[in-house]
Design an enzyme around this catalytic site. Structure first.
Site, PDB file in Angstrom:
ATOM      1  N   ALA A  23      45.208  60.268   7.801  1.00 39.17           N
ATOM      2  CA  ALA A  23      44.202  61.306   7.528  1.00 39.17           C
ATOM      3  C   ALA A  23      44.829  62.531   6.883  1.00 39.17           C
ATOM      4  O   ALA A  23      44.405  63.653   7.100  1.00 39.17           O
ATOM      5  CB  ALA A  23      43.503  61.689   8.827  1.00 39.17           C
ATOM      6  N   ARG A  29      38.454  64.642  -4.775  1.00 35.96           N
ATOM      7  CA  ARG A  29      37.168  64.331  -5.422  1.00 35.96           C
ATOM      8  C   ARG A  29      35.955  64.757  -4.599  1.00 35.96           C
ATOM      9  O   ARG A  29      34.823  64.630  -5.054  1.00 35.96           O
ATOM     10  CB  ARG A  29      37.108  62.832  -5.744  1.00 35.96           C
ATOM     11  N   LYS A  36      39.166  66.213   3.900  1.00 33.61           N
ATOM     12  CA  LYS A  36      38.196  65.138   3.661  1.00 33.61           C
ATOM     13  C   LYS A  36      37.648  64.518   4.939  1.00 33.61           C
ATOM     14  O   LYS A  36      36.440  64.312   5.073  1.00 33.61           O
ATOM     15  CB  LYS A  36      38.832  64.051   2.791  1.00 33.61           C
ATOM     16  N   GLN A  92      52.349  65.006   7.820  1.00 32.41           N
ATOM     17  CA  GLN A  92      52.967  64.445   6.613  1.00 32.41           C
ATOM     18  C   GLN A  92      52.798  65.466   5.490  1.00 32.41           C
ATOM     19  O   GLN A  92      51.699  65.683   5.003  1.00 32.41           O
ATOM     20  CB  GLN A  92      52.276  63.123   6.227  1.00 32.41           C
ATOM     21  N   THR A  98      51.061  55.774   1.264  1.00 32.22           N
ATOM     22  CA  THR A  98      50.679  55.228   2.575  1.00 32.22           C
ATOM     23  C   THR A  98      51.898  54.774   3.381  1.00 32.22           C
ATOM     24  O   THR A  98      51.913  54.897   4.608  1.00 32.22           O
ATOM     25  CB  THR A  98      49.715  54.049   2.390  1.00 32.22           C
ATOM     26  N   TYR A 120      42.268  53.997   8.175  1.00 34.16           N
ATOM     27  CA  TYR A 120      42.133  55.186   7.336  1.00 34.16           C
ATOM     28  C   TYR A 120      41.053  56.102   7.921  1.00 34.16           C
ATOM     29  O   TYR A 120      39.984  55.646   8.328  1.00 34.16           O
ATOM     30  CB  TYR A 120      41.689  54.811   5.915  1.00 34.16           C
ATOM     31  N   ASN A 245      35.389  58.830  -0.925  1.00 35.77           N
ATOM     32  CA  ASN A 245      36.179  59.670  -1.825  1.00 35.77           C
ATOM     33  C   ASN A 245      35.364  60.771  -2.468  1.00 35.77           C
ATOM     34  O   ASN A 245      35.914  61.723  -2.992  1.00 35.77           O
ATOM     35  CB  ASN A 245      36.794  58.821  -2.937  1.00 35.77           C
ATOM     36  N   ASN A 361       0.680  74.572  26.770  1.00 32.22           N
ATOM     37  CA  ASN A 361       0.218  74.274  25.419  1.00 32.22           C
ATOM     38  C   ASN A 361       0.649  75.407  24.497  1.00 32.22           C
ATOM     39  O   ASN A 361       0.289  76.558  24.708  1.00 32.22           O
ATOM     40  CB  ASN A 361      -1.299  74.139  25.399  1.00 32.22           C
ATOM     41  N   ALA A 364      -0.984  76.522  17.633  1.00 31.74           N
ATOM     42  CA  ALA A 364      -0.536  76.486  16.238  1.00 31.74           C
ATOM     43  C   ALA A 364       0.015  77.837  15.828  1.00 31.74           C
ATOM     44  O   ALA A 364      -0.562  78.872  16.127  1.00 31.74           O
ATOM     45  CB  ALA A 364      -1.711  76.106  15.340  1.00 31.74           C
TER      46      ALA A 364
HETATM   47  C1  UD1 Z   1      45.568  51.868  -0.529  1.00 29.02           C
HETATM   48  C2  UD1 Z   1      46.307  50.556  -0.662  1.00 29.02           C
HETATM   49  C3  UD1 Z   1      45.458  49.604  -1.510  1.00 29.02           C
HETATM   50  C4  UD1 Z   1      44.103  49.414  -0.853  1.00 29.02           C
HETATM   51  C5  UD1 Z   1      43.435  50.763  -0.634  1.00 29.02           C
HETATM   52  C6  UD1 Z   1      42.184  50.593   0.173  1.00 29.02           C
HETATM   53  C7  UD1 Z   1      48.615  51.215  -0.654  1.00 29.02           C
HETATM   54  C8  UD1 Z   1      49.839  51.372  -1.486  1.00 29.02           C
HETATM   55  N1  UD1 Z   1      47.545  50.809  -1.327  1.00 29.02           N
HETATM   56  O1  UD1 Z   1      45.347  52.425  -1.786  1.00 29.02           O
HETATM   57  O2  UD1 Z   1      46.102  48.371  -1.619  1.00 29.02           O
HETATM   58  O3  UD1 Z   1      43.295  48.608  -1.672  1.00 29.02           O
HETATM   59  O4  UD1 Z   1      44.311  51.629   0.105  1.00 29.02           O
HETATM   60  O5  UD1 Z   1      41.495  51.789   0.217  1.00 29.02           O
HETATM   61  O6  UD1 Z   1      48.656  51.420   0.528  1.00 29.02           O
HETATM   62  N2  UD1 Z   1      47.053  58.792   2.897  1.00 29.02           N
HETATM   63  C9  UD1 Z   1      47.879  59.599   3.647  1.00 29.02           C
HETATM   64  N3  UD1 Z   1      49.087  59.943   3.129  1.00 29.02           N
HETATM   65  C10 UD1 Z   1      49.511  59.524   1.914  1.00 29.02           C
HETATM   66  C11 UD1 Z   1      48.659  58.692   1.166  1.00 29.02           C
HETATM   67  C12 UD1 Z   1      47.436  58.333   1.684  1.00 29.02           C
HETATM   68  O7  UD1 Z   1      47.529  60.005   4.749  1.00 29.02           O
HETATM   69  O8  UD1 Z   1      50.619  59.893   1.527  1.00 29.02           O
HETATM   70  C13 UD1 Z   1      45.748  58.410   3.448  1.00 29.02           C
HETATM   71  C14 UD1 Z   1      44.612  58.929   2.603  1.00 29.02           C
HETATM   72  O9  UD1 Z   1      44.146  60.176   3.103  1.00 29.02           O
HETATM   73  C15 UD1 Z   1      43.567  57.841   2.763  1.00 29.02           C
HETATM   74  C16 UD1 Z   1      44.373  56.590   3.007  1.00 29.02           C
HETATM   75  O10 UD1 Z   1      45.653  57.011   3.401  1.00 29.02           O
HETATM   76  O11 UD1 Z   1      42.748  58.033   3.887  1.00 29.02           O
HETATM   77  C17 UD1 Z   1      44.452  55.706   1.764  1.00 29.02           C
HETATM   78  O12 UD1 Z   1      45.003  56.427   0.718  1.00 29.02           O
HETATM   79  P1  UD1 Z   1      44.504  56.216  -0.783  1.00 29.02           P
HETATM   80  O13 UD1 Z   1      45.374  57.006  -1.683  1.00 29.02           O
HETATM   81  O14 UD1 Z   1      43.049  56.389  -0.834  1.00 29.02           O
HETATM   82  O15 UD1 Z   1      44.763  54.658  -0.966  1.00 29.02           O
HETATM   83  P2  UD1 Z   1      45.552  53.998  -2.111  1.00 29.02           P
HETATM   84  O16 UD1 Z   1      46.998  54.356  -1.984  1.00 29.02           O
HETATM   85  O17 UD1 Z   1      44.894  54.293  -3.363  1.00 29.02           O
END
Ligand code: UD1
Ligand code: MG
Length: 437
Positions: A23, A29, A36, A92, A98, A120, A245, A361, A364
């Site tokens: 999170a 966006r 978010k 983070q 991720t 997520y 998003n 009651n 109105a």
């Molecule tokens: C990721 C997956 C992708 C999958 C998609 C599904 C990876 C590399 N890719 O895509 O295969 O189809 O999710 O939605 O994992 N977040 C953090 N810290 C970060 C990056 C992200 O907390 O450094 C959180 C974001 O807030 C979000 C979630 O992780 O809630 C997913 O991040 P997002 O960038 O939307 O996903 P992708 O990397 O595009």
């Protein structure tokens, strides 16, 4: 002597050691300052829905990775996402992907975090039961991942399988060639890992890819490389795949969650005439036999008794309680008001900070003038009181049991009305019936 705890026979959700909720993202966006995951659907932050799903697994602990608006997110979890007692926060900063999000959790995870589920914070529609199914499908020593076949796979990582249909790796769209982009099965980003393998592999991740990010998806490739079993579970209900998003996505998620809330009420004996125009937020209680008519908004923190009638066109806000058999409708708003058994407010009224007795009651156009410009004040209306059309009750005030106000009466604050009296006029005064002493 206490009986020893019996281990459950089947691999159940309770076998999950850790749930990590990602999170930290900013949600550019959403075009909003608010983190978010704190955007609300059905009266609570998206993150609250996700934490519900996490808690359904009964893990030993929940780790929430935060970054953007970290303090705000912590405060919101404490206040409106079920509390922080079972939650460990990991910050983070910056967000490097991720995989990096899980890397910063390593100190919190320790060397053996148990089965570790990743969710997520922006997927509020994912059901706890689906995640439990995913965890149950995880082969011992291996991992499981959630996949989907959406109409439009754009933006998602693609699932690459071998000739035996075994998952080999996940390729991000930005790293994919045309052949891989043509794959219609995508990664949801939700996994259940063997915890020990996960913490061994996380430090080895590299960011040599199109986005210069540390990809959690590369941990899957490591499981495959090590010959450890990988199982996939395909989402049946694509509504659960919704990752929010944009504000449009948020509205879609709200719609899906709203439908579930309404279905729940109907299954418990609440009649909802037009589900398309009923906004009923999370946690609203409604008794059996109550009718919800079209265009009704029941905000979180409202309680409606049995055999009530609400609507059409009614807005009930937090702190409002309708006792059994109460009726309110046709352009009425209530806030922090207790409407007694079989009491009625059927047209064009504002009931604010009031306690209204049984069978009263409210005519109105009645207004409870609860706000003096600085403070809100309470009013009490006794049982069977009859409030005439267009009455303004200036708070604080007490209209005693059985009292009456005439049409258009303005009852100044703290009026010394007695039980059974009739008051009329502006400012309202006791009305003496002609011929009476
Ligand atoms: C990721 C997956 C992708 C999958 C998609 C599904 C990876 C590399 N890719 O895509 O295969 O189809 O999710 O939605 O994992 N977040 C953090 N810290 C970060 C990056 C992200 O907390 O450094 C959180 C974001 O807030 C979000 C979630 O992780 O809630 C997913 O991040 P997002 O960038 O939307 O996903 P992708 O990397 O595009
Ligand atoms: Mg990304």
């Amino acid at each position: 002597m206490a009986a020893p705890a019996t281990p459950s026979a089947t691999p159940t959700a309770s076998a999950v050691g850790t749930v990590v909720v990602l999170a930290a993202g900013m949600g550019k966006r959403m075009l909003s300052e608010r983190p978010k995951v704190l955007h609300e659907a059905c009266g609570r932050p998206m993150l609250a829905w996700v934490l519900d799903a996490a808690r359904e697994l009964q893990p030993q602990r929940i780790v929430v990775v935060i970054g953007h608006g970290a303090d705000e997110v912590k405060a919101a979890v404490a206040k409106s996402c079920g509390g922080v007692a079972d939650v460990t926060f990991v910050v983070q900063q910056p967000q490097l992907g991720t995989g990096h999000a899980l890397q910063v959790c390593l100190p919190a995870l320790g060397s053996d975090p148990g089965v570790t589920v990743v969710l997520y914070g922006d997927m509020p529609c994912l059901r706890g039961s689906t995640v439990a199914q995913l965890a149950a499908a995880r082969p011992v020593g291996g991992m499981s991942l959630l996949t989907a076949v959406p109409d439009e796979p754009r933006g998602f990582g693609r699932i690459v399988r071998d000739e035996h249909n075994r998952v080999q790796r996940i390729v991000e769209e930005k790293d994919a060639d045309a052949a891989i982009r043509a794959i219609d099965e995508v990664n949801m980003g939700v996994y259940a890992f063997d915890g020990r393998v996960l913490v061994e592999e996380l430090p080895k991740l590299s960011n040599a890819n199109a986005q210069k990010e540390y990809y959690l998806t590369d941990v899957l490739a490591a499981f495959v490389r090590r010959g450890l079993p990988v199982e996939s579970v395909e989402l049946e209900d694509l509504e659960e795949s919704l990752g929010v998003n944009t504000l449009q996505h948020l509205a879609e998620a709200r719609w899906a969650l709203q439908a579930r809330i309404l279905e729940g009420h109907m299954a418990r004996g609440v009649q909802i005439e037009d589900p398309a125009t009923a906004v009923i937020e999370h946690g609203v209680q409604i008794g059996v036999g109550t009718k919800i008519l079209p265009f009704v908004v029941l905000r979180a923190g409202v309680t409606v008794g049995a055999h009530c009638e609400v609507g059409p066109f009614t807005h009930l806000r937090a702190g409002t309680v309708l006792r059994d058999g109460a009726e309110i409708g046709n352009f009425c708003e209530a806030k922090n008001t207790d409407l007694g058994e079989h009491a009625k407010a059927k047209h064009l009224a504002y009931l604010g900070d009031a306690t209204i007795g049984a069978k009263a009651n409210i005519g109105a156009g009645t207004i409870f003038a609860n706000y003096d410009g600085k403070l809100k004040h309470k009013s009490i209306v006794g049982e069977r009181a009859f409030i005439g059309s267009g009455t303004v009750i200036v708070a604080p005030n007490t209209i005693p049991a059985g009292a009456t106000t005439g049409a258009g009466a303005v009852v100044a604050k703290n009026a010394p009305m007695q039980a059974g009296e009739t008051w009329v006029g502006l400012p309202a005064k006791k009305h003496h019936k002609k011929g009476a002493g």
